[in-house]
Scaffold this motif. Structure first.
Motif, mmCIF file in Angstrom:
data_model
loop_
_atom_site.group_PDB
_atom_site.id
_atom_site.type_symbol
_atom_site.label_atom_id
_atom_site.label_comp_id
_atom_site.label_asym_id
_atom_site.label_seq_id
_atom_site.Cartn_x
_atom_site.Cartn_y
_atom_site.Cartn_z
ATOM 1 N N ARG A 1 6.768 4.619 -9.877
ATOM 2 C CA ARG A 1 7.072 3.276 -10.384
ATOM 3 C C ARG A 1 7.580 2.427 -9.227
ATOM 4 N N ILE A 2 7.354 1.129 -9.347
ATOM 5 C CA ILE A 2 7.726 0.176 -8.305
ATOM 6 C C ILE A 2 8.672 -0.865 -8.883
ATOM 7 N N ALA A 3 9.786 -1.092 -8.178
ATOM 8 C CA ALA A 3 10.701 -2.189 -8.509
ATOM 9 C C ALA A 3 10.494 -3.277 -7.466
ATOM 10 N N LEU A 4 9.879 -4.374 -7.869
ATOM 11 C CA LEU A 4 9.606 -5.474 -6.943
ATOM 12 C C LEU A 4 10.745 -6.471 -6.983
ATOM 13 N N MET A 5 11.277 -6.804 -5.796
ATOM 14 C CA MET A 5 12.409 -7.707 -5.694
ATOM 15 C C MET A 5 12.050 -8.930 -4.853
ATOM 16 N N SER B 1 4.484 0.636 -13.303
ATOM 17 C CA SER B 1 3.611 1.557 -12.583
ATOM 18 C C SER B 1 2.789 0.771 -11.567
ATOM 19 N N PRO B 2 2.317 1.417 -10.498
ATOM 20 C CA PRO B 2 1.563 0.695 -9.462
ATOM 21 C C PRO B 2 0.359 -0.081 -9.997
ATOM 22 N N ASN B 3 -0.440 0.521 -10.869
ATOM 23 C CA ASN B 3 -1.654 -0.167 -11.328
ATOM 24 C C ASN B 3 -1.330 -1.413 -12.134
ATOM 25 N N THR B 4 -0.156 -1.440 -12.803
ATOM 26 C CA THR B 4 0.208 -2.608 -13.606
ATOM 27 C C THR B 4 0.386 -3.841 -12.734
ATOM 28 N N PHE B 5 0.905 -3.663 -11.517
ATOM 29 C CA PHE B 5 1.088 -4.817 -10.636
ATOM 30 C C PHE B 5 -0.244 -5.454 -10.261
ATOM 31 N N TYR B 6 -1.296 -4.656 -10.196
ATOM 32 C CA TYR B 6 -2.615 -5.189 -9.869
ATOM 33 C C TYR B 6 -3.299 -5.792 -11.088
ATOM 34 N N GLU B 7 -3.195 -5.115 -12.214
ATOM 35 C CA GLU B 7 -3.953 -5.532 -13.394
ATOM 36 C C GLU B 7 -3.183 -6.469 -14.310
ATOM 37 N N ARG B 8 -1.839 -6.359 -14.343
ATOM 38 C CA ARG B 8 -1.049 -7.169 -15.272
ATOM 39 C C ARG B 8 0.233 -7.673 -14.597
ATOM 40 N N PRO B 9 0.115 -8.459 -13.537
ATOM 41 C CA PRO B 9 1.309 -8.996 -12.871
ATOM 42 C C PRO B 9 2.066 -9.937 -13.803
ATOM 43 N N ALA B 10 3.389 -9.988 -13.620
ATOM 44 C CA ALA B 10 4.216 -10.801 -14.507
ATOM 45 C C ALA B 10 4.232 -12.277 -14.125
ATOM 46 N N SER B 11 3.766 -12.619 -12.927
ATOM 47 C CA SER B 11 3.781 -14.016 -12.496
ATOM 48 C C SER B 11 2.742 -14.237 -11.408
ATOM 49 N N VAL B 12 2.491 -15.517 -11.112
ATOM 50 C CA VAL B 12 1.574 -15.864 -10.028
ATOM 51 C C VAL B 12 2.096 -15.320 -8.701
ATOM 52 N N SER B 13 3.409 -15.427 -8.464
ATOM 53 C CA SER B 13 3.997 -14.953 -7.206
ATOM 54 C C SER B 13 3.800 -13.462 -7.031
ATOM 55 N N ILE B 14 3.960 -12.709 -8.107
ATOM 56 C CA ILE B 14 3.764 -11.267 -8.031
ATOM 57 C C ILE B 14 2.300 -10.946 -7.772
ATOM 58 N N ALA B 15 1.411 -11.651 -8.453
ATOM 59 C CA ALA B 15 -0.022 -11.443 -8.219
ATOM 60 C C ALA B 15 -0.385 -11.719 -6.762
ATOM 61 N N ARG B 16 0.156 -12.789 -6.192
ATOM 62 C CA ARG B 16 -0.116 -13.120 -4.787
ATOM 63 C C ARG B 16 0.418 -12.024 -3.865
ATOM 64 N N PHE B 17 1.609 -11.509 -4.163
ATOM 65 C CA PHE B 17 2.206 -10.476 -3.318
ATOM 66 C C PHE B 17 1.327 -9.233 -3.268
ATOM 67 N N PHE B 18 0.612 -8.963 -4.362
ATOM 68 C CA PHE B 18 -0.272 -7.806 -4.417
ATOM 69 C C PHE B 18 -1.725 -8.174 -4.120
ATOM 70 N N GLU C 1 0.828 -1.204 0.000
ATOM 71 C CA GLU C 1 0.000 0.000 0.000
ATOM 72 C C GLU C 1 0.861 1.252 0.000
ATOM 73 N N GLU C 2 1.910 1.258 0.815
ATOM 74 C CA GLU C 2 2.811 2.398 0.870
ATOM 75 C C GLU C 2 3.459 2.644 -0.490
ATOM 76 N N ALA C 3 3.883 1.566 -1.141
ATOM 77 C CA ALA C 3 4.511 1.696 -2.460
ATOM 78 C C ALA C 3 3.535 2.255 -3.486
ATOM 79 N N VAL C 4 2.309 1.758 -3.469
ATOM 80 C CA VAL C 4 1.307 2.188 -4.443
ATOM 81 C C VAL C 4 0.931 3.653 -4.248
#
Length: 349
Positions: free
Chosen positions: A206-210, A220-237, A198-201
């Motif tokens: 822009r967000i660099a997820l590690m 961009s923040p909204n991309t992590f919610y709408e178009r995550p690159a993997s299942v793990s990233i989607a779960r993290f968000f 939430e703080e990052a968003v």
């Protein structure tokens, strides 16, 4: 305003077993923007921040400010100022002396220092606090003093390590607003570390997820919610709805039937369908409608959360608060998985 680039940045720590804290990190951080280094504890984000600040030397790679390498430049001459998670104020100094420390080290004129301290304390909403001691301040006020101490030297890059993690919940929004306001006023390139999505968003452009020292996605923040690159990233968000299937063109065959999807750059074959809880239509018919039965619900004031079973699959759905009046546990109804809201990712091993 300064552009920061990380070129193949790596950091290893020797010991009984070598620890690769950061591995081959490539990032282009835009001038005048706020960038978040986000990830769970131990993912390498604070190590990365300290390398940018010059407090740690990389094992490999390079760091450039506006195209010029800063690896040979000591921290005090690098043009970056870092605000630490625990503030690190000098307890025996007044607020004014804490804030002016960097200017006094540069032997600036005393009257000019006094004027600049007053201006920066006004900026961080602490006017007239020059004579107080850190122990007389709240956590939020100490964080503002630490921020003022960093800003007064007019750095090219501002580095924040977990800037609001030590604050009470009711102070976090206030501190977020202050950081955003100051950054917009000054235009300073800002990089901050956080483990809080939430703080990052809220703060970042822009967000660099590690994960595990490696960059997973930079967007961009909204991309992590709408178009995550993997299942793990989607779960993290906060993604909880995952449905295996097989993609063929603009359709995916799933256990719940054939779903129509928008064309996406992912190869035909096994995929995972993801759709966020707030994007499923509850009680809606039409394209991609599947039958379901409500298992339970939780009303939380601003919205209602439902658990709904469809075949052997369970969905979590977030609907408006008033939906608690329209739907009941045990009710059968249709769920609509809009093609515009479905995103496909590659299955994980």
């Amino acid at each position: 305003m300064t552009q920061v680039k990380l070129h193949g940045l790596s950091k290893s720590f020797a010991g009984k077993e070598q620890v690769n804290a950061v591995q081959d990190l490539n990032l282009e951080i835009d001038s005048g923007k706020i960038t978040a280094l986000l990830g769970p504890s131990g993912c390498g984000k604070t190590t990365t921040l300290k390398m940018i600040a010059g407090l740690l030397q990389p094992t490999a790679g390079d760091i450039t400010f506006d195209g010029k390498s800063v690896l040979g430049t000591p921290p005090e001459r690098r043009g970056a100022a870092m605000v630490f998670q625990n503030y690190l104020l000098f307890p025996y100094m007044s607020v004014g002396d804490n804030v002016s420390f960097g200017l006094r080290m540069r032997h600036m004129d005393k009257e000019l220092i006094r004027k600049k301290v007053a201006e920066i304390l006004e900026l961080v909403k602490l006017p007239g606090y020059e004579e107080r001691r850190p122990k007389q301040l709240s956590g939020g006020q100490q964080q503002r003093v630490a921020l003022a101490r960093a800003l007064i030297i007019e750095p090219e890059v501002l580095l924040l390590d977990e800037p609001i993690s030590n604050l009470d919940a009711h102070l976090r929004d206030e501190m977020r607003d202050l950081i955003l306001t100051i950054q917009r006023q000054t235009g300073i390139t800002t990089i901050f570390v956080t483990h809080d999505q939430e703080e990052a968003v809220v703060l970042a452009d822009r967000i660099a997820l590690m994960f595990h020292g490696r960059l997973q996605q930079f967007d961009s923040p909204n991309t992590f919610y709408e178009r995550p690159a993997s299942v793990s990233i989607a779960r993290f968000f906060g993604g909880v709805n995952f449905l295996p299937g097989v993609k063929r063109g603009a359709q995916v065959q799933t256990a719940l039937g054939l779903l129509n999807v928008n064309l996406q750059e992912i190869a035909d074959g096994p995929v995972v369908v993801t759709i966020r809880p707030e994007n499923i239509g509850l009680g809606n018919d039409g394209e991609n409608a599947v039958p379901g039965r409500i298992l339970s619900h939780v009303y939380v004031g601003t919205h209602t959360r439902f658990r709904v079973r469809s075949g052997e699959h369970e969905f979590e759905i977030v609907a408006d608060a008033a939906s608690v009046e329209r739907f009941r546990d045990g009710q059968t109804l249709s769920l609509q998985l809009s093609r515009d809201r479905i995103w496909l990712v590659t299955p994980e091993d």
